[in-house]
Structure formats: C-alpha cells, structure tokens
Enzyme design. Structure first.
Site, PDB file in Angstrom:
ATOM      1  N   VAL A 131       0.750  -1.116  -0.028  1.00  0.00           N
ATOM      2  CA  VAL A 131      -0.051  -0.189  -0.030  1.00  0.00           C
ATOM      3  C   VAL A 131       0.808   1.359   0.083  1.00  0.00           C
ATOM      4  CG1 VAL A 131      -1.915   1.423   1.256  1.00  0.00           C
ATOM      5  CG2 VAL A 131      -1.926  -1.289   1.339  1.00  0.00           C
ATOM      6  N   GLU A 132       2.140   1.167   0.764  1.00  0.00           N
ATOM      7  CA  GLU A 132       2.643   2.481   0.875  1.00  0.00           C
ATOM      8  C   GLU A 132       3.548   2.672  -0.208  1.00  0.00           C
ATOM      9  OE1 GLU A 132       3.163   4.791   3.160  1.00  0.00           O
ATOM     10  OE2 GLU A 132       2.086   4.074   4.925  1.00  0.00           O
ATOM     11  N   SER A 133       4.257   1.776  -0.971  1.00  0.00           N
ATOM     12  CA  SER A 133       5.286   1.866  -1.837  1.00  0.00           C
ATOM     13  C   SER A 133       5.360   0.916  -2.982  1.00  0.00           C
ATOM     14  CB  SER A 133       6.598   1.933  -1.241  1.00  0.00           C
ATOM     15  OG  SER A 133       7.023   0.695  -0.680  1.00  0.00           O
TER      16      SER A 133
END
Length: 294
Positions: A131-133
């Site tokens: 989700v983040e990266s």
C-alpha cells in the site's frame, strides 16, 4: 545486504558516509577487509541456508512466504464496505501489478515477517509496504516520504533513521522496518488495540485521527474507522490493505496468483567499517549492480 556507502554522489546507500580515503594503501586495506568480510559471508552461506531450512518461520514449514502470511491473517477484511469492494475489484484486474510487487518484495519479505513474528504482530502488516510503496525501496512521495515504509523526514528521525547527503536510513530495510514496527506498536497501544485506528494514524498522523474521534464523540456518532471524518487518502488507505488481505485469503476465488517467494533468509548484513564505491562492492561480491542497490 551490504552495509556500505558510495563514494560517488549517490544518496541512497545503507550506511553513513565517512571521510573519503586519500591514500592507495588505505583503499587497499579497505578492499582486503571487504573481501574478508564478504568471503566469510559467502563461505557461511550453505550453513546459513541449512540452518534456515531447519528453522522455518512457521511450524507447517510453508515453502512460499505468501502462504505463511495467508495462514496467519488476523484482520477482518470488511468486504461489505464499498471502498474495500472497489479496491478488491482493482487488484483482481491487475495481476501483472501484483507480479511486479512480488518481485520487488522478495528481498525483504522474509526479514519483515520474521520481525513481525518476534513482536507477535499480525502478519497482515507485511502487506502494508504494498500500500505504501508497492515495495519500491527508492519510492519517494510528493510529501518527501521515502522507502518501502514511506517515512517522512521528521518521523524517520523520530524512529532513529539518520538522513544526510550520503545516507537515508528510511531506505535501509533493517532500520526502516524496525522503525515502522515500533511506530505501529506505539500507535496500536495509543488507540487501545484498535489496529484500524492505528493504521489510519500511520497514514494521517495520530493527532488527526484523535481529532476525528473527538469530533464524532462530541456529535454523538460512532468512532469506528468507517465512521470517522478523515481525508480521502486515509479513507482509502485502510481499505487498500484490507482488499489485499481478502484476495490473499481467498486468492482462488478471485483468480489471483501470488508469485512464489521462498521461505528462506534472503540477505546477510556485512559491516565494512567504511565507505566504498558500490561498483567495487559488486565486483568483490560477484553481485550485479541491481542486486547491490536492492
């Protein structure tokens, strides 16, 4: 993983810069030390692999790390929520994206899972860097967040990640993972064990989530994650993670495959005690430049 720093202007290596050696004798000594350290790791590789084979990350000894995570998923995916349904639909249309994510996650996933297990934290959190990266180690956002865990500069420093021209600890898999898990544990405690509130705070900041909770309490409204007046980004953030837990839990249902990532240790940390050009590291270790950068 090679803990070393580049003598060039590259900024994203995994140790803080030291003064540049000026004498060839110093460079020769550095090279000899590095060769010795790398040789020690290389010679112990078979032993390490054998030890890891005897010590899998779970009792069932899954050979695929995705299946290990699947067996230990703890979050309710809330598939009746519209935002989760929309994210599930997106992922099911993008198998190629998940394949690329798996390729990028392979060097890091064993380490992250092992640290989550050490802390008795949900393995669902191993999906959070997607989700983040998208598991891109050099991911950099408009808000200056960096690394697979996307720490902004101030929060990175708060959790022990030094940042300067030569070195950004937010891109160090060991420091950033330990910092991320410290932060997530702190947030979980701060929000009385509510992981959805903690995850929202990881994205939006704890103050913003606490403000939203206070507002809903004052207005006589529910204070669960789904009821809070949060930013559009944060309202999508948690559903993104939950959609991933759902399609991993029921991948056959969604006709999604997760590329195999072996249940074994991927990297060793080598301390070379000084900075060195990464091309030299690649030459001495027999690794490609892309592997060194990873």
């Amino acid at each position: 993983m090679i803990s070393a720093c580049n003598l060039s202007s590259t900024r994203f290596d995994s140790a803080e810069a030291a003064p540049i050696p000026e004498k060839s004798q110093t460079l020769d000594l550095m090279s000899k030390n590095i060769v010795a350290n790398i040789s020690e790791i290389t010679n112990s590789k078979v032993k390490v692999d054998q030890e890891m084979d005897n010590q899998p990350l779970n009792k069932k000894k899954h050979t695929n790390l995705w299946l290990l995570i699947k067996d230990d998923l703890q979050f309710d995916s809330n598939i009746n929520q519209r935002s989760v349904k929309e994210k599930i639909a997106w992922f099911t249309r993008h198998q190629a994206y998940l394949d690329r994510v798996a390729d990028r996650a392979e060097p890091y996933l064993f380490y992250i899972i092992s640290k989550l297990k050490e802390r008795n934290m949900p393995l669902d959190l191993a999906l959070l860097p997607i989700v983040e990266s998208a598991y891109k180690p050099f991911a950099y956002s408009p808000s200056h967040a960096s690394g697979i865990w996307q720490f902004i500069p101030a929060t990175g420093k708060r959790f022990g990640m030094k940042q300067n021209w030569w070195y950004d600890g937010r891109r160090d898999i060991i420091l950033s993972t330990n910092g991320a898990l410290d932060y997530l544990q702190n947030l979980n405690k701060r929000f009385n064990g509510n992981w959805f509130h903690a995850l929202a705070a990881y994205n939006a900041g704890e103050g913003n989530v606490e403000k939203a909770i206070r507002k809903n309490k004052k207005d006589g409204k529910k204070t669960d994650f789904w009821s809070l007046p949060l930013s559009r980004e944060t309202r999508s953030y948690v559903p993104n993670l939950l959609a991933l837990t759902e399609i991993l839990r029921n991948n056959a249902k969604y006709n999604i495959n997760f590329k195999n990532i072996p249940n074994k240790k991927y990297f060793e940390q080598v301390n070379v005690d000084s900075q060195i050009d990464l091309a030299t590291v690649a030459k001495l270790s027999g690794l490609s430049m892309s592997e060194v950068y990873t």
